[in-house]
Design a protein around this motif. Sequence first.
Motif, mmCIF file in Angstrom:
data_model
loop_
_atom_site.group_PDB
_atom_site.id
_atom_site.type_symbol
_atom_site.label_atom_id
_atom_site.label_comp_id
_atom_site.label_asym_id
_atom_site.label_seq_id
_atom_site.Cartn_x
_atom_site.Cartn_y
_atom_site.Cartn_z
ATOM 1 N N THR A 164 10.195 -16.125 -15.143
ATOM 2 C CA THR A 164 9.078 -16.900 -15.678
ATOM 3 C C THR A 164 9.618 -18.253 -16.161
ATOM 4 O OG1 THR A 164 9.387 -15.568 -17.689
ATOM 5 C CG2 THR A 164 7.516 -14.996 -16.306
ATOM 6 N N GLN A 167 8.709 -21.700 -22.267
ATOM 7 C CA GLN A 167 7.563 -22.485 -22.743
ATOM 8 C C GLN A 167 7.954 -23.663 -23.632
ATOM 9 O OE1 GLN A 167 4.453 -22.055 -21.493
ATOM 10 N NE2 GLN A 167 5.600 -20.660 -20.172
ATOM 11 N N LYS A 172 12.733 -26.061 -21.675
ATOM 12 C CA LYS A 172 11.913 -26.038 -20.459
ATOM 13 C C LYS A 172 12.369 -27.139 -19.490
ATOM 14 C CE LYS A 172 7.141 -26.088 -18.921
ATOM 15 N NZ LYS A 172 5.746 -26.127 -19.293
ATOM 16 N N PRO A 209 0.678 -17.313 -16.131
ATOM 17 C CA PRO A 209 1.180 -17.148 -17.498
ATOM 18 C C PRO A 209 1.034 -15.686 -17.937
ATOM 19 C CG PRO A 209 -0.430 -18.944 -17.343
ATOM 20 C CD PRO A 209 -0.437 -18.247 -16.025
ATOM 21 N N SER A 210 1.890 -15.273 -18.894
ATOM 22 C CA SER A 210 1.945 -13.848 -19.268
ATOM 23 C C SER A 210 0.590 -13.244 -19.662
ATOM 24 C CB SER A 210 2.971 -13.643 -20.381
ATOM 25 O OG SER A 210 4.253 -13.888 -19.839
ATOM 26 N N GLU A 212 -2.304 -14.001 -18.647
ATOM 27 C CA GLU A 212 -3.110 -13.855 -17.424
ATOM 28 C C GLU A 212 -2.615 -12.671 -16.585
ATOM 29 O OE1 GLU A 212 -3.832 -16.688 -13.738
ATOM 30 O OE2 GLU A 212 -3.825 -17.815 -15.617
#
Length: 243
Positions: A164, A167, A172, A209-210, A212
């Motif tokens: 992933t 954030q 990032k 995104p997590s 979702e």
Amino acid sequence: MKKTGPVQNEAQHASAIQTMFDAIAPRYDFLNRFLSLRRDVYWRKRMISAVMRPGAWVRTLLDVACGTGDVAIEAVRQGSGELSVWGADFSCAMLAAGKNKVAPFKDQIHLVAADAFFLPFRDDSFDAITIAFGIRNIADKPAALKGFYRHLRKGGVLAVLELTTPQKGFLKSLYLFYFKRILPLIGWVVSKNMGAYQYLPASVMGFPPSPEFATMMEQAGFADIAWHPLTFGIATLYVGYKK
Ligand SMILES: C[S@@+](CC[C@H](N)C(=O)[O-])C[C@H]1O[C@@H](n2cnc3c(N)ncnc32)[C@H](O)[C@@H]1O
């Protein structure tokens, strides 16, 4: 449905992914360890320890998109002697690259060539299903998750490990620089396949995104869903249960 690259439908997408993994299979393990600084080994351990949590009754485990068998081997290491592990992958070259690795565990690990959408197993047959770094390659994630749900027995657990995007600001930016600029170059030098290591960051950035992804799991039927960011969110472990 989100598509990665110019591929327009599920069948074409799957065929391109299969060809790509067939091509990089001989260098896959080396590149995995090297590019992740061996974090991939730790992440798989974490996934299996979540599945084999104290009190869990895991005798049958299916590892979808098993590649060269690392998750299956880790499951046997952490599981009881009664554990049977099935690994399914549609890249025969990835399975072939894992053949010698799983040979010492041949009584407990069984590798089969199979597509995640056409798993040759009965419904309600597994105590646990795992998929590591595989779900992002599957275009129709909701359909795949529904299939995993069907194959689990009641009370069974699904664990999804996926790369992933962190954030937080500076981390990032640093990560994206490494991932988009450095990693494809190293991948190209070692595997001679630039496309595969350009596809990698594109597919990770295209992953939902997590919250979702957790909603997708919920819509597939899973309950008590939790997700755990690992190594500053470079990977995330998702866990859910069939109630
Ligand atoms: C990044 S590798 C991960 C391999 C392994 N799980 C690991 O932990 O290293 C992704 C694997 O997913 C497999 N894969 C992708 N889509 C698949 C599908 N629809 N059905 C079966 N295998 C699939 C590929 O062939 C490849 O071996």
